[in-house]
Design an enzyme around this catalytic site. Structure first.
Site, PDB file in Angstrom:
ATOM      1  CE  LYS A 123      -1.900   3.028   2.711  1.00 15.82           C
ATOM      2  NZ  LYS A 123      -2.058   4.174   1.833  1.00 15.82           N
ATOM      3  CD  GLU A 127      13.417   0.941   9.262  1.00 10.89           C
ATOM      4  OE1 GLU A 127      14.092   1.932   9.583  1.00 10.89           O
ATOM      5  OE2 GLU A 127      13.731  -0.224   9.543  1.00 10.89           O
ATOM      6  CB  CYS A 142      12.965   9.469   7.847  1.00 12.48           C
ATOM      7  SG  CYS A 142      13.850   8.338   6.780  1.00 12.48           S
ATOM      8  CD  GLU A 202       9.465  13.015  11.608  1.00 15.28           C
ATOM      9  OE1 GLU A 202       8.324  12.533  11.744  1.00 15.28           O
ATOM     10  OE2 GLU A 202      10.370  12.456  10.971  1.00 15.28           O
TER      11      GLU A 202
HETATM   12  P1  NDP Z   1       2.163   8.125   7.827  1.00 11.58           P
HETATM   13  O1  NDP Z   1       2.514   7.379   9.039  1.00 11.58           O
HETATM   14  O2  NDP Z   1       1.043   9.085   7.882  1.00 11.58           O
HETATM   15  O3  NDP Z   1       1.812   7.143   6.627  1.00 11.58           O
HETATM   16  C1  NDP Z   1       2.691   6.145   6.141  1.00 11.58           C
HETATM   17  C2  NDP Z   1       1.880   5.092   5.411  1.00 11.58           C
HETATM   18  O4  NDP Z   1       1.032   4.424   6.346  1.00 11.58           O
HETATM   19  C3  NDP Z   1       0.942   5.664   4.353  1.00 11.58           C
HETATM   20  O5  NDP Z   1       0.853   4.747   3.296  1.00 11.58           O
HETATM   21  C4  NDP Z   1      -0.358   5.776   5.103  1.00 11.58           C
HETATM   22  O6  NDP Z   1      -1.481   5.842   4.280  1.00 11.58           O
HETATM   23  C5  NDP Z   1      -0.332   4.511   5.923  1.00 11.58           C
HETATM   24  N1  NDP Z   1      -1.182   4.531   7.111  1.00 11.58           N
HETATM   25  C6  NDP Z   1      -1.690   5.602   7.780  1.00 11.58           C
HETATM   26  N2  NDP Z   1      -2.414   5.201   8.844  1.00 11.58           N
HETATM   27  C7  NDP Z   1      -2.372   3.844   8.852  1.00 11.58           C
HETATM   28  C8  NDP Z   1      -2.927   2.832   9.709  1.00 11.58           C
HETATM   29  N3  NDP Z   1      -3.652   3.130  10.780  1.00 11.58           N
HETATM   30  N4  NDP Z   1      -2.672   1.539   9.420  1.00 11.58           N
HETATM   31  C9  NDP Z   1      -1.897   1.212   8.365  1.00 11.58           C
HETATM   32  N5  NDP Z   1      -1.360   2.111   7.506  1.00 11.58           N
HETATM   33  C10 NDP Z   1      -1.592   3.414   7.763  1.00 11.58           C
HETATM   34  O7  NDP Z   1       3.511   8.821   7.338  1.00 11.58           O
HETATM   35  P2  NDP Z   1       3.687   9.826   6.139  1.00 11.58           P
HETATM   36  O8  NDP Z   1       3.203   9.193   4.878  1.00 11.58           O
HETATM   37  O9  NDP Z   1       3.129  11.137   6.569  1.00 11.58           O
HETATM   38  O10 NDP Z   1       5.288   9.891   6.033  1.00 11.58           O
HETATM   39  C11 NDP Z   1       6.062  10.741   6.794  1.00 11.58           C
HETATM   40  C12 NDP Z   1       6.634  10.021   7.994  1.00 11.58           C
HETATM   41  O11 NDP Z   1       7.405   8.900   7.579  1.00 11.58           O
HETATM   42  C13 NDP Z   1       7.580  10.882   8.789  1.00 11.58           C
HETATM   43  O12 NDP Z   1       7.317  10.749  10.151  1.00 11.58           O
HETATM   44  C14 NDP Z   1       8.946  10.300   8.472  1.00 11.58           C
HETATM   45  O13 NDP Z   1       9.910  10.499   9.449  1.00 11.58           O
HETATM   46  C15 NDP Z   1       8.632   8.874   8.288  1.00 11.58           C
HETATM   47  N6  NDP Z   1       9.669   8.214   7.505  1.00 11.58           N
HETATM   48  C16 NDP Z   1      10.534   7.348   8.136  1.00 11.58           C
HETATM   49  C17 NDP Z   1      11.588   6.761   7.439  1.00 11.58           C
HETATM   50  C18 NDP Z   1      12.547   5.803   8.109  1.00 11.58           C
HETATM   51  O14 NDP Z   1      13.291   5.093   7.402  1.00 11.58           O
HETATM   52  N7  NDP Z   1      12.586   5.721   9.418  1.00 11.58           N
HETATM   53  C19 NDP Z   1      11.804   7.060   6.014  1.00 11.58           C
HETATM   54  C20 NDP Z   1      10.836   7.963   5.466  1.00 11.58           C
HETATM   55  C21 NDP Z   1       9.808   8.507   6.192  1.00 11.58           C
HETATM   56  P3  NDP Z   1      -2.086   7.279   3.865  1.00 11.58           P
HETATM   57  O15 NDP Z   1      -1.069   7.919   2.991  1.00 11.58           O
HETATM   58  O16 NDP Z   1      -3.310   6.937   3.162  1.00 11.58           O
HETATM   59  O17 NDP Z   1      -2.324   8.023   5.138  1.00 11.58           O
END
Ligand code: NDP
Length: 479
Positions: free
Chosen positions: A173, A248, A282, A383
Site C-alpha cells: 500500500k 521505520e 526521515c 518531528e
Molecule cells: P504516515 O505514518 O502518515 O503514513 C505512512 C503510510 O502508512 C501511508 O501509506 C499511510 O497511508 C499509511 N497509514 C496511515 N495510517 C495507517 C494505519 N492506521 N494503518 C496502516 N497504515 C496506515 O507517514 P507519512 O506518509 O506522513 O510519512 C512521513 C513520515 O514517515 C515521517 O514521520 C517520516 O519520518 C517517516 N519516515 C521514516 C523513514 C525511516 O526510514 N525511518 C523514512 C521515510 C519517512 P495514507 O497515505 O493513506 O495516510
C-alpha cells in the site's frame, strides 16, 4: 484527469463503485488524478491471488526470482524520465532529485536484492561429535508493505524487493498522497509478465485499507515506514496476532559540528542534510549543534548559503520544490510560529512562498534556520519534517552528546570533525541507528538501516531485510 487502478492478480483493476480519492500536484495545488479508495473487498481478492501463487513463486528459486527482479530494474531504468516526471508531479520534489536519487535507487533496490538473496546462506552449527544443526529460512507467505509519500517509489521498492526475493508474495500500500509511481510500477510488472498475484498494489487510505492490511490474519508480517504515531497504532493492531513487524519511523536528527571540521565541506553537507527534498527525508538533520569557537561564523555561512537556495517549479532547475500538501505546509508553518512563541529567533526563511506562474497555488516554504531554543522546546523535540532546522552552540563534547541524545527519537546523527578518536568515541555513545561521519545519506544497501527509541523497531537492508522476510527453522541431526 488521470485515474489510477489497483494491481491485483496481475491485472489493473478499477473500482466497481465510484469511490475514488483525489490526488493533487503539490507544486500547483491542483487535483490532477484519482486513486481507488480500496477496501477489504479488494484486499480479500489480493490475498487470494497472493496465497495461490506463493508456493510456485517460492519454487522457482532464487535465480528465477532474481531474474524477474532484474527485469523490473531494467524496466525502471529504461523508464527513468517518465518515472522521475511522475514522482516530481506527485510529490512536488525537484525533477532532478527524482532523476538522480528516487528512481535510480528504486532500480538498485531490485537489483541489489536479486543478487543478495543468491548469497543468503543458511547457518550450520556442529555440536562436536554429537550432532549437526542447520537452519532453514523459509518465506513467510503473504506479507504487507506500507510506505510513505516522501520517497514514494524508493521506499516502496525497498520493501517489496527483499520480500519478493525471499519468496514471499506481497500486498503493498503506497501513500495516498503519492500513488502515481506505484501505479506505473504495476504496469511495468505486467510488461515483464511477473506471475499473477506475486505483487498486489492496493491504493487508498491508511485508516481503511492500510489498517485492514495490518489486521488481516493471513498477512504474516508488516514492513512499515511512516510516522511514529502510525507505527504505534500498527504495533497495537498487529500484536494480538503476533505478526512480525519492521517499523521505520520518524526522526529528530542531530548534527554535531566541531571547530576542527572541514568548514566549507561541512557547510555544504549541512545544507544538503537539512534541506534535501524540502527537509522531508526521515534522515534529514533538524537540530544543529555547533562548537562555540566557530558558532558565529558557521551560522553566518549557513544563513548565507540557505538564502542562495532556489525554490520554485520542481520541473525547472531548482534546489527546493513544494511540500507534499497544504495541510503539511500549514503544519510546518505552525511549528515556525511555535518557535517564536517558545522564544526562538528566525534567522532566515520561515515564510510561505507563492512563485509566480503555474506554481502560485503550490505549497512552498523558504528554508528556515531558528536560533535560541532550549532542548526542551517542542520545536526541538517534535518531528517537523520540513525545511526547518534549529541551531545552537555547545562548549564541550559531553554537552554535545547530551543534546544529541536528548529526544525520544533515535534514527540518525551526523558528526563533523577531523578528530578520528573523538568521532569513534561519540559514534559509540549516540543512541540512534545510523551515524554518518563528515557525510550524509551515503548509503550502502548491505548495511542495517533503522532507528532506536521512538524511531522504530527492526532493521532493513542487506541480510537484516532477508532475515525479516523469512522464518528460521533449526534442524538437529545426531551423528
Ligand atoms: P504516515 O505514518 O502518515 O503514513 C505512512 C503510510 O502508512 C501511508 O501509506 C499511510 O497511508 C499509511 N497509514 C496511515 N495510517 C495507517 C494505519 N492506521 N494503518 C496502516 N497504515 C496506515 O507517514 P507519512 O506518509 O506522513 O510519512 C512521513 C513520515 O514517515 C515521517 O514521520 C517520516 O519520518 C517517516 N519516515 C521514516 C523513514 C525511516 O526510514 N525511518 C523514512 C521515510 C519517512 P495514507 O497515505 O493513506 O495516510
Amino acid at each position: 484527469m488521470e485515474t489510477f487502478a489497483n494491481y491485483i492478480n496481475g491485472q489493473l483493476v478499477s473500482k466497481k463503485t465510484d469511490s475514488y480519492l483525489e490526488n493533487a500536484n503539490p507544486a500547483t495545488g491542483e487535483v490532477y488524478s484519482l486513486l481507488p479508495d480500496s477496501s477489504s473487498h479488494e484486499l480479500e481478492e489480493a490475498i487470494r491471488a497472493a496465497e495461490k501463487i506463493q508456493p510456485s513463486w517460492e519454487a522457482i528459486g532464487v535465480a528465477g526470482r532474481g531474474d524477474y527482479l532484474n527485469r523490473l530494474a531494467d524496466k525502471i531504468e529504461s523508464n527513468l524520465d517518465l518515472l522521475a516526471a511522475a514522482e516530481s508531479e506527485d510529490t512536488g520534489k525537484p525533477i532532478a532529485l527524482a532523476k538522480t536519487l528516487d528512481i535510480p535507487r528504486a532500480a538498485s533496490n531490485f537489483r541489489f536484492f536479486a543478487q543478495a538473496v543468491s548469497q543468503f546462506a543458511s547457518e550450520s552449527h556442529n555440536m562436536d561429535n554429537q550432532a549437526i544443526n542447520y537452519t532453514l529460512r523459509d518465506p513467510l507467505g503473504v506479507v504487507g508493505c506500507i510506505s510513505p509519500w516522501n520517497l514514494p517509489l524508493y521506499l516502496l521498492t525497498w520493501k517489496i524487493a527483499p520480500a519478493l526475493a525471499a519468496g514471499n508474495c506481497v500486498i503493498a500500500k503506497p501513500s495516498e498522497l503519492a500513488p502515481k509511481t506505484a501505479y506505473l510500477l504495476s504496469q511495468l510488472c505486467i510488461d515483464i509478465d511477473l506471475p499473477k498475484g506475486v505483487l498486489n498494489i492496493l491504493h487508498g487510505r491508511g485508516s481503511q485499507i492500510g489498517r485492514a492490511i495490518t489486521q488481516h490474519s493471513k498477512i504474516k508480517a508488516i514492513s512499515f515506514t511512516g510516522g511514529t504515531k502510525t507505527g504505534s497504532e500498527i504495533a497495537a493492531s498487529a500484536a494480538p496476532q503476533f505478526k512480525k513487524l519492521s517499523l521505520e519511523l520518524g526522526g529528530k536528527n542531530p548534527a554535531l559540528i566541531f571547530a576542527d571540521c572541514n568548514f566549507e565541506k561541512t557547510v555544504e553537507g549541512i545544507i544538503r542534510a537539512s534541506f534535501t527534498n524540502q527537509g522531508q527525508v526521515c534522515m534529514c538533520s533538524s537540530r544543529l549543534y555547533v562548537e562555540q569557537p566557530i558558532y558565529q561564523c558557521f551560522k553566518e555561512a549557513l544563513i548565507e548559503k540557505a538564502k542562495t537556495l532556489s525554490i520554485g517549479d520542481p520541473l525547472t532547475d531548482v534546489n527546493l520544490g513544494a511540500l507534499i500538501s497544504k495541510s503539511h505546509q500549514e503544519k510546518v508553518l505552525n511549528y515556525i510560529q511555535l518557535a517564536k512563541q517558545e522564544g526562538g529567533t528566525i534567522l532566515c526563511g520561515g515564510q510561505r512562498l507563492a512563485p509566480v506562474g503555474r506554481c502560485e497555488g503550490g505549497f512552498f516554504i523558504t528554508p528556515t534556520i531558528i536560533e535560541g531554543l532550549d532542548i526542551s522546546a517542542r520545536v526541538n523535540q517534535e518531528e517537523i519534517f520540513g525545511p526547518v532546522v534549529t541551531i545552537q552552540p555547545f562548549t564541550s563534547e559531553a554537552e554535545a552528546l547530551a543534546l544529541a541524545n536528548g529526544t525520544e527519537y533515535g534514527l540518525a546523527a551526523t558528526i563533523w570533525t577531523e578528530n578520528l578518536t573523538r568521532l569513534h568515541r561519540l559514534a559509540k555513545q549516540l543512541t540512534c541507528g545510523i551515524v554518518w561521519a563528515n557525510s550524509w545519506m551515503l548509503r550502502d544497501l548491505r548495511t542495517p538501516l533503522g532507528g532506536m527509541k521512538n524511531s522504530g523497531i527492526g532493521r532493513e537492508g542487506g541480510w537484516e531485510a532477508l532475515r525479516f522476510f523469512t522464518e528460521p527453522k533449526n534442524i538437529c541431526i545426531p551423528y
